[in-house]
Design a protein around this motif. Structure first.
Motif, PDB file in Angstrom:
ATOM      1  N   GLU A 188      -1.259  59.082  56.181  1.00 52.63           N
ATOM      2  CA  GLU A 188      -2.196  59.459  55.199  1.00 52.63           C
ATOM      3  C   GLU A 188      -1.966  60.865  54.791  1.00 52.63           C
ATOM      4  N   THR A 189      -1.342  61.681  55.561  1.00 53.70           N
ATOM      5  CA  THR A 189      -1.264  63.238  55.430  1.00 53.70           C
ATOM      6  C   THR A 189      -0.034  63.656  55.210  1.00 53.70           C
ATOM      7  N   GLY A 190       1.134  62.985  55.967  1.00 51.36           N
ATOM      8  CA  GLY A 190       2.344  63.592  56.032  1.00 51.36           C
ATOM      9  C   GLY A 190       2.394  64.610  57.297  1.00 51.36           C
ATOM     10  N   CYS A 191       1.531  64.731  58.013  1.00 45.14           N
ATOM     11  CA  CYS A 191       1.574  65.813  59.064  1.00 45.14           C
ATOM     12  C   CYS A 191       2.770  65.529  59.828  1.00 45.14           C
ATOM     13  N   GLU A 192       3.113  66.785  60.743  1.00 41.03           N
ATOM     14  CA  GLU A 192       4.131  66.823  61.761  1.00 41.03           C
ATOM     15  C   GLU A 192       3.402  66.712  62.940  1.00 41.03           C
ATOM     16  N   ILE A 193       3.904  65.665  63.971  1.00 42.26           N
ATOM     17  CA  ILE A 193       3.385  65.310  65.346  1.00 42.26           C
ATOM     18  C   ILE A 193       4.481  65.839  66.201  1.00 42.26           C
ATOM     19  N   VAL A 194       3.831  66.953  67.195  1.00 39.13           N
ATOM     20  CA  VAL A 194       4.417  67.538  68.140  1.00 39.13           C
ATOM     21  C   VAL A 194       3.671  67.007  69.367  1.00 39.13           C
ATOM     22  N   GLY A 195       4.630  66.941  70.418  1.00 42.11           N
ATOM     23  CA  GLY A 195       4.051  66.516  71.890  1.00 42.11           C
ATOM     24  C   GLY A 195       5.140  66.304  72.704  1.00 42.11           C
ATOM     25  N   PRO A 196       4.638  66.073  74.086  1.00 47.41           N
ATOM     26  CA  PRO A 196       5.654  65.748  75.172  1.00 47.41           C
ATOM     27  C   PRO A 196       6.311  64.334  74.909  1.00 47.41           C
ATOM     28  N   GLU A 197       7.572  64.121  75.413  1.00 43.61           N
ATOM     29  CA  GLU A 197       8.463  62.905  75.182  1.00 43.61           C
ATOM     30  C   GLU A 197       7.645  61.896  75.422  1.00 43.61           C
ATOM     31  N   GLU A 198       6.791  61.741  76.379  1.00 44.86           N
ATOM     32  CA  GLU A 198       6.202  60.623  76.756  1.00 44.86           C
ATOM     33  C   GLU A 198       5.214  60.021  75.943  1.00 44.86           C
ATOM     34  N   VAL A 199       5.111  60.779  74.660  1.00 44.84           N
ATOM     35  CA  VAL A 199       4.059  60.115  73.670  1.00 44.84           C
ATOM     36  C   VAL A 199       4.916  59.051  72.887  1.00 44.84           C
ATOM     37  N   ARG A 200       6.083  58.993  72.946  1.00 40.63           N
ATOM     38  CA  ARG A 200       6.957  57.749  72.556  1.00 40.63           C
ATOM     39  C   ARG A 200       6.702  56.569  73.091  1.00 40.63           C
ATOM     40  N   ARG A 201       6.012  56.405  74.191  1.00 41.05           N
ATOM     41  CA  ARG A 201       5.736  55.361  74.787  1.00 41.05           C
ATOM     42  C   ARG A 201       4.648  54.617  74.013  1.00 41.05           C
ATOM     43  N   ALA A 202       3.741  55.470  73.341  1.00 38.77           N
ATOM     44  CA  ALA A 202       2.669  54.927  72.779  1.00 38.77           C
ATOM     45  C   ALA A 202       2.571  55.025  71.332  1.00 38.77           C
ATOM     46  N   ALA A 203       3.234  56.169  70.943  1.00 44.82           N
ATOM     47  CA  ALA A 203       2.741  56.354  69.257  1.00 44.82           C
ATOM     48  C   ALA A 203       4.134  57.102  68.631  1.00 44.82           C
ATOM     49  N   PRO A 204       4.092  57.387  67.315  1.00 45.00           N
ATOM     50  CA  PRO A 204       5.381  58.260  66.809  1.00 45.00           C
ATOM     51  C   PRO A 204       5.243  59.563  67.041  1.00 45.00           C
ATOM     52  N   LEU A 205       6.317  60.210  67.295  1.00 47.80           N
ATOM     53  CA  LEU A 205       6.361  61.731  67.637  1.00 47.80           C
ATOM     54  C   LEU A 205       7.418  62.325  66.771  1.00 47.80           C
ATOM     55  N   ASP A 206       7.461  63.482  66.149  1.00 49.52           N
ATOM     56  CA  ASP A 206       8.330  64.022  65.403  1.00 49.52           C
ATOM     57  C   ASP A 206       9.021  65.054  66.199  1.00 49.52           C
TER      58      ASP A 206
END
Ligand code: ZN
Ligand code: FE
Length: 242
Positions: free
Chosen positions: A72-90
């Motif tokens: 909905e917003t085109g925002c960038e997603i930042v986080g630790p690698e493990e987030v990819r287990r559950a959700a998109p991450l840029d």
């Protein structure tokens, strides 16, 4: 360099946080417990945009809104690698990395114990930090993936920050935590601190944020004597019905 933080309750006991860099108007959300609630808060704030998601760890009550908010917003997603287990991450970040929101920089610190990849974000200039599920007011996260030694080390890294650092914790668990703290600590000042917390909750007021100084003084996990004592306290809390 100044930040404005909007904190709001969502899900059953989570807090959501919207953060705006005042110089540029750029807006971030720390974790995404509930996309609908976050979009409503953006609307209510009048800030009109979402540029960045800062994820602390992979659990669904911290990443569940990533996909929709990005769409909905085109925002960038930042986080630790493990987030990819559950959700998109840029963008994957690790200990010591800097994440910029306009004129503000957040320093990433690795704080495993609740999950293996859990990280925190601290604005050094703003003297505030978003600590996810590592430390709570009078409490700490459960050891779902990590060891007691890892969590003890993570808590001590937070305890090394200046005592004036504001800590934005991701859950309102403080009344229950205070009952556990009182079972270990009968100092009059501990009792007074707990009474203030019970009174705030009676009035429906949040007990988050807290500060490093308050937790150093009263948090039964930071006050453990060593890693073994911490492990015993964490195990006792898991079975505590107060
Ligand atoms: Zn969690
Ligand atoms: Fe959580």
């Amino acid at each position: 360099m100044t930040l404005t933080v909007r904190q709001f309750a969502c899900l059953s006991d989570n807090y959501g946080f919207l953060v705006r860099d005042d110089a540029t108007g750029l807006v971030a959300t720390v974790d995404t417990p509930d996309a609908e609630a976050i979009l409503s808060e953006i609307e209510a704030s009048g800030w009109g945009r979402l540029d960045l998601i800062l994820n602390t760890h992979w659990h669904a009550d911290h990443t569940g809104g990533n996909e929709r908010l990005k769409a909905e917003t085109g925002c960038e997603i930042v986080g630790p690698e493990e987030v990819r287990r559950a959700a998109p991450l840029d963008r994957v970040v690790v200990d010591g990395d800097l994440v910029r929101l306009g004129s503000t920089a957040f320093e990433v610190m690795t704080t495993p114990g609740h999950t293996q990849g859990h990280i925190t974000y601290r604005s050094v200039e703003g003297a505030l930090a978003f600590v996810g599920d590592v430390i709570f007011a009078l409490g700490c996260g459960r050891l779902f993936e990590g060891t007691a030694e890892q969590m003890w080390d993570s808590l001590n890294r937070i305890n090394a920050w200046p005592e004036t650092t504001t800590l934005y914790c991701a859950h309102e668990y403080t009344a229950s935590n205070a009952r556990f703290a009182l079972s270990l600590d009968d100092r009059p000042e501990m009792q007074a601190h707990a009474e203030a917390i019970f009174a705030a909750r009676e009035r429906g007021q949040p007990t988050v944020p807290t500060t490093v100084g308050a937790e150093r003084a009263f948090n039964p996990f930071l006050r453990a004597a060593d890693a073994a004592d911490f492990a015993a306290r964490r195990a006792a809390k898991d079975g505590f019905r107060g």
